[in-house]
Design a protein around this motif. Structure first.
Motif, PDB file in Angstrom:
ATOM      1  N   ASN A  55       4.066 -17.627  13.013  1.00 46.72           N
ATOM      2  CA  ASN A  55       3.097 -18.226  12.089  1.00 46.72           C
ATOM      3  C   ASN A  55       2.842 -17.245  10.932  1.00 46.72           C
ATOM      4  OD1 ASN A  55       1.161 -16.288  13.083  1.00 46.72           O
ATOM      5  ND2 ASN A  55       0.874 -17.633  14.849  1.00 46.72           N
ATOM      6  N   TRP A  56       1.996 -17.663  10.000  1.00 44.69           N
ATOM      7  CA  TRP A  56       1.708 -16.820   8.830  1.00 44.69           C
ATOM      8  C   TRP A  56       1.011 -15.535   9.223  1.00 44.69           C
ATOM      9  CZ3 TRP A  56       3.778 -16.980   4.259  1.00 44.69           C
ATOM     10  CH2 TRP A  56       4.337 -18.163   3.816  1.00 44.69           C
ATOM     11  N   HIS A  57       0.181 -15.588  10.228  1.00 44.47           N
ATOM     12  CA  HIS A  57      -0.537 -14.400  10.699  1.00 44.47           C
ATOM     13  C   HIS A  57       0.445 -13.318  11.140  1.00 44.47           C
ATOM     14  CE1 HIS A  57      -2.825 -11.999  13.681  1.00 44.47           C
ATOM     15  NE2 HIS A  57      -3.752 -12.065  12.750  1.00 44.47           N
ATOM     16  N   GLU A  58       1.412 -13.678  11.963  1.00 44.36           N
ATOM     17  CA  GLU A  58       2.414 -12.718  12.424  1.00 44.36           C
ATOM     18  C   GLU A  58       3.273 -12.219  11.268  1.00 44.36           C
ATOM     19  OE1 GLU A  58       4.687 -14.280  15.660  1.00 44.36           O
ATOM     20  OE2 GLU A  58       2.947 -14.444  16.980  1.00 44.36           O
ATOM     21  N   ALA A  59       3.616 -13.106  10.347  1.00 47.74           N
ATOM     22  CA  ALA A  59       4.413 -12.701   9.184  1.00 47.74           C
ATOM     23  C   ALA A  59       3.629 -11.706   8.329  1.00 47.74           C
ATOM     24  CB  ALA A  59       4.804 -13.923   8.360  1.00 47.74           C
ATOM     25  N   ALA A  60       2.327 -11.938   8.156  1.00 48.17           N
ATOM     26  CA  ALA A  60       1.490 -11.021   7.367  1.00 48.17           C
ATOM     27  C   ALA A  60       1.397  -9.658   8.042  1.00 48.17           C
ATOM     28  CB  ALA A  60       0.106 -11.625   7.169  1.00 48.17           C
ATOM     29  N   LEU A  61       1.303  -9.635   9.367  1.00 45.55           N
ATOM     30  CA  LEU A  61       1.255  -8.356  10.091  1.00 45.55           C
ATOM     31  C   LEU A  61       2.556  -7.576   9.909  1.00 45.55           C
ATOM     32  CD1 LEU A  61      -0.528  -9.474  13.379  1.00 45.55           C
ATOM     33  CD2 LEU A  61      -1.491  -8.079  11.529  1.00 45.55           C
ATOM     34  N   LYS A  62       3.679  -8.286   9.967  1.00 46.32           N
ATOM     35  CA  LYS A  62       4.964  -7.629   9.745  1.00 46.32           C
ATOM     36  C   LYS A  62       5.051  -7.095   8.306  1.00 46.32           C
ATOM     37  CE  LYS A  62       7.868 -10.058  13.072  1.00 46.32           C
ATOM     38  NZ  LYS A  62       9.094 -10.853  13.266  1.00 46.32           N
ATOM     39  N   ALA A  63       4.586  -7.883   7.358  1.00 47.11           N
ATOM     40  CA  ALA A  63       4.611  -7.455   5.955  1.00 47.11           C
ATOM     41  C   ALA A  63       3.728  -6.222   5.759  1.00 47.11           C
ATOM     42  CB  ALA A  63       4.150  -8.590   5.047  1.00 47.11           C
ATOM     43  N   GLN A  64       2.571  -6.203   6.395  1.00 49.34           N
ATOM     44  CA  GLN A  64       1.695  -5.034   6.300  1.00 49.34           C
ATOM     45  C   GLN A  64       2.410  -3.781   6.791  1.00 49.34           C
ATOM     46  OE1 GLN A  64      -1.814  -6.208   8.550  1.00 49.34           O
ATOM     47  NE2 GLN A  64      -3.038  -5.977   6.691  1.00 49.34           N
ATOM     48  N   TYR A  65       3.090  -3.894   7.914  1.00 48.17           N
ATOM     49  CA  TYR A  65       3.816  -2.751   8.466  1.00 48.17           C
ATOM     50  C   TYR A  65       4.871  -2.259   7.477  1.00 48.17           C
ATOM     51  CZ  TYR A  65       6.981   0.010  11.290  1.00 48.17           C
ATOM     52  OH  TYR A  65       7.786   1.025  11.745  1.00 48.17           O
ATOM     53  N   LEU A  66       5.659  -3.178   6.941  1.00 47.41           N
ATOM     54  CA  LEU A  66       6.715  -2.791   6.008  1.00 47.41           C
ATOM     55  C   LEU A  66       6.148  -2.157   4.736  1.00 47.41           C
ATOM     56  CD1 LEU A  66       9.153  -5.804   6.334  1.00 47.41           C
ATOM     57  CD2 LEU A  66       9.523  -3.457   7.105  1.00 47.41           C
ATOM     58  N   ILE A  67       5.064  -2.704   4.238  1.00 52.13           N
ATOM     59  CA  ILE A  67       4.451  -2.152   3.024  1.00 52.13           C
ATOM     60  C   ILE A  67       3.917  -0.756   3.296  1.00 52.13           C
ATOM     61  CG2 ILE A  67       2.546  -2.426   1.390  1.00 52.13           C
ATOM     62  CD1 ILE A  67       2.992  -5.520   1.723  1.00 52.13           C
ATOM     63  N   ARG A  68       3.300  -0.565   4.460  1.00 52.95           N
ATOM     64  CA  ARG A  68       2.806   0.775   4.802  1.00 52.95           C
ATOM     65  C   ARG A  68       3.956   1.771   4.917  1.00 52.95           C
ATOM     66  NH1 ARG A  68      -1.040  -2.028   8.356  1.00 52.95           N
ATOM     67  NH2 ARG A  68      -3.046  -1.927   7.304  1.00 52.95           N
ATOM     68  N   ARG A  69       5.060   1.358   5.519  1.00 56.89           N
ATOM     69  CA  ARG A  69       6.228   2.252   5.627  1.00 56.89           C
ATOM     70  C   ARG A  69       6.767   2.579   4.232  1.00 56.89           C
ATOM     71  NH1 ARG A  69       9.119   3.413  10.289  1.00 56.89           N
ATOM     72  NH2 ARG A  69       9.872   4.961   8.823  1.00 56.89           N
ATOM     73  N   TYR A  70       6.834   1.576   3.366  1.00 54.28           N
ATOM     74  CA  TYR A  70       7.294   1.812   1.993  1.00 54.28           C
ATOM     75  C   TYR A  70       6.352   2.761   1.264  1.00 54.28           C
ATOM     76  CZ  TYR A  70       8.238   1.093  -2.927  1.00 54.28           C
ATOM     77  OH  TYR A  70       8.500   1.304  -4.261  1.00 54.28           O
ATOM     78  N   SER A  71       5.058   2.647   1.510  1.00 57.22           N
ATOM     79  CA  SER A  71       4.078   3.483   0.803  1.00 57.22           C
ATOM     80  C   SER A  71       4.256   4.964   1.117  1.00 57.22           C
ATOM     81  CB  SER A  71       2.650   3.048   1.139  1.00 57.22           C
ATOM     82  OG  SER A  71       2.292   3.411   2.452  1.00 57.22           O
ATOM     83  N   GLU A  72       4.966   5.289   2.191  1.00 57.97           N
ATOM     84  CA  GLU A  72       5.203   6.677   2.585  1.00 57.97           C
ATOM     85  C   GLU A  72       6.426   7.276   1.892  1.00 57.97           C
ATOM     86  OE1 GLU A  72       5.609   6.244   6.783  1.00 57.97           O
ATOM     87  OE2 GLU A  72       3.481   5.833   7.092  1.00 57.97           O
ATOM     88  N   ALA A  74       9.032   8.335  -1.368  1.00 59.50           N
ATOM     89  CA  ALA A  74       8.875   8.969  -2.681  1.00 59.50           C
ATOM     90  C   ALA A  74       8.794   7.917  -3.791  1.00 59.50           C
ATOM     91  CB  ALA A  74      10.033   9.919  -2.937  1.00 59.50           C
ATOM     92  N   GLU A  75       9.532   6.845  -3.649  1.00 61.30           N
ATOM     93  CA  GLU A  75       9.522   5.789  -4.665  1.00 61.30           C
ATOM     94  C   GLU A  75       8.140   5.185  -4.852  1.00 61.30           C
ATOM     95  OE1 GLU A  75      12.333   2.808  -3.660  1.00 61.30           O
ATOM     96  OE2 GLU A  75      14.065   4.006  -4.222  1.00 61.30           O
ATOM     97  N   ALA A  76       7.352   5.161  -3.796  1.00 58.99           N
ATOM     98  CA  ALA A  76       6.043   4.525  -3.840  1.00 58.99           C
ATOM     99  C   ALA A  76       4.940   5.461  -4.326  1.00 58.99           C
ATOM    100  CB  ALA A  76       5.681   3.997  -2.461  1.00 58.99           C
ATOM    101  N   SER A  77       5.289   6.679  -4.684  1.00 60.28           N
ATOM    102  CA  SER A  77       4.266   7.660  -5.063  1.00 60.28           C
ATOM    103  C   SER A  77       3.690   7.421  -6.466  1.00 60.28           C
ATOM    104  CB  SER A  77       4.832   9.077  -4.965  1.00 60.28           C
ATOM    105  OG  SER A  77       5.877   9.248  -5.898  1.00 60.28           O
ATOM    106  N   ASP A  78       4.330   6.587  -7.248  1.00 54.81           N
ATOM    107  CA  ASP A  78       3.830   6.247  -8.573  1.00 54.81           C
ATOM    108  C   ASP A  78       2.440   5.622  -8.456  1.00 54.81           C
ATOM    109  OD1 ASP A  78       4.253   5.580 -11.500  1.00 54.81           O
ATOM    110  OD2 ASP A  78       4.014   3.554 -10.664  1.00 54.81           O
TER     111      ASP A  78
END
Length: 103
Positions: A55-72, A74-78
């Motif tokens: 469902n959308w809830h599970e998809a949003a949780l997965k997206a949150q995880y991926l975004i947090r990993r991306y935020s770590e 160097a590209e995301a340091s801007d």
């Protein structure tokens, strides 16, 4: 010239030896924590890949995880990307909370 290693601890004061021991143990603890974190992340990613979101809830949780990993990265340091990441995570958290009753 000799090939024998020099034991620097014998040349340090008592405080210096204690400080060196603390640094060594802190580094070992940090490395162990990093290994444990990587293992937990790998286990979580295996679970996330095991099946598609139901469902959308599970998809949003997965997206949150991926975004947090991306935020770590160097590209995301801007600064603009950091702001975008923060706002997007906030949006997802709000939508997850609002949609909690819909699950």
């Amino acid at each position: 010239m000799t090939d024998d290693p020099v034991d620097l601890d014998t040349r340090r004061s008592a405080e210096g030896r204690i400080a060196a021991d603390i640094r060594r143990h802190s580094l070992k603890d940090f490395e162990a924590d990093q290994r444990a974190l990587r293992l937990r992340q790998e286990e979580l990613e295996v679970q996330l890949l095991a099946q598609p979101a139901a469902n959308w809830h599970e998809a949003a949780l997965k997206a949150q995880y991926l975004i947090r990993r991306y935020s770590e990265t160097a590209e995301a340091s801007d600064a603009r990307r950091q702001e975008l990441i923060e706002r997007t995570l906030g949006d997802l958290a709000r939508l997850i909370e609002e949609g909690g009753a819909d699950r």
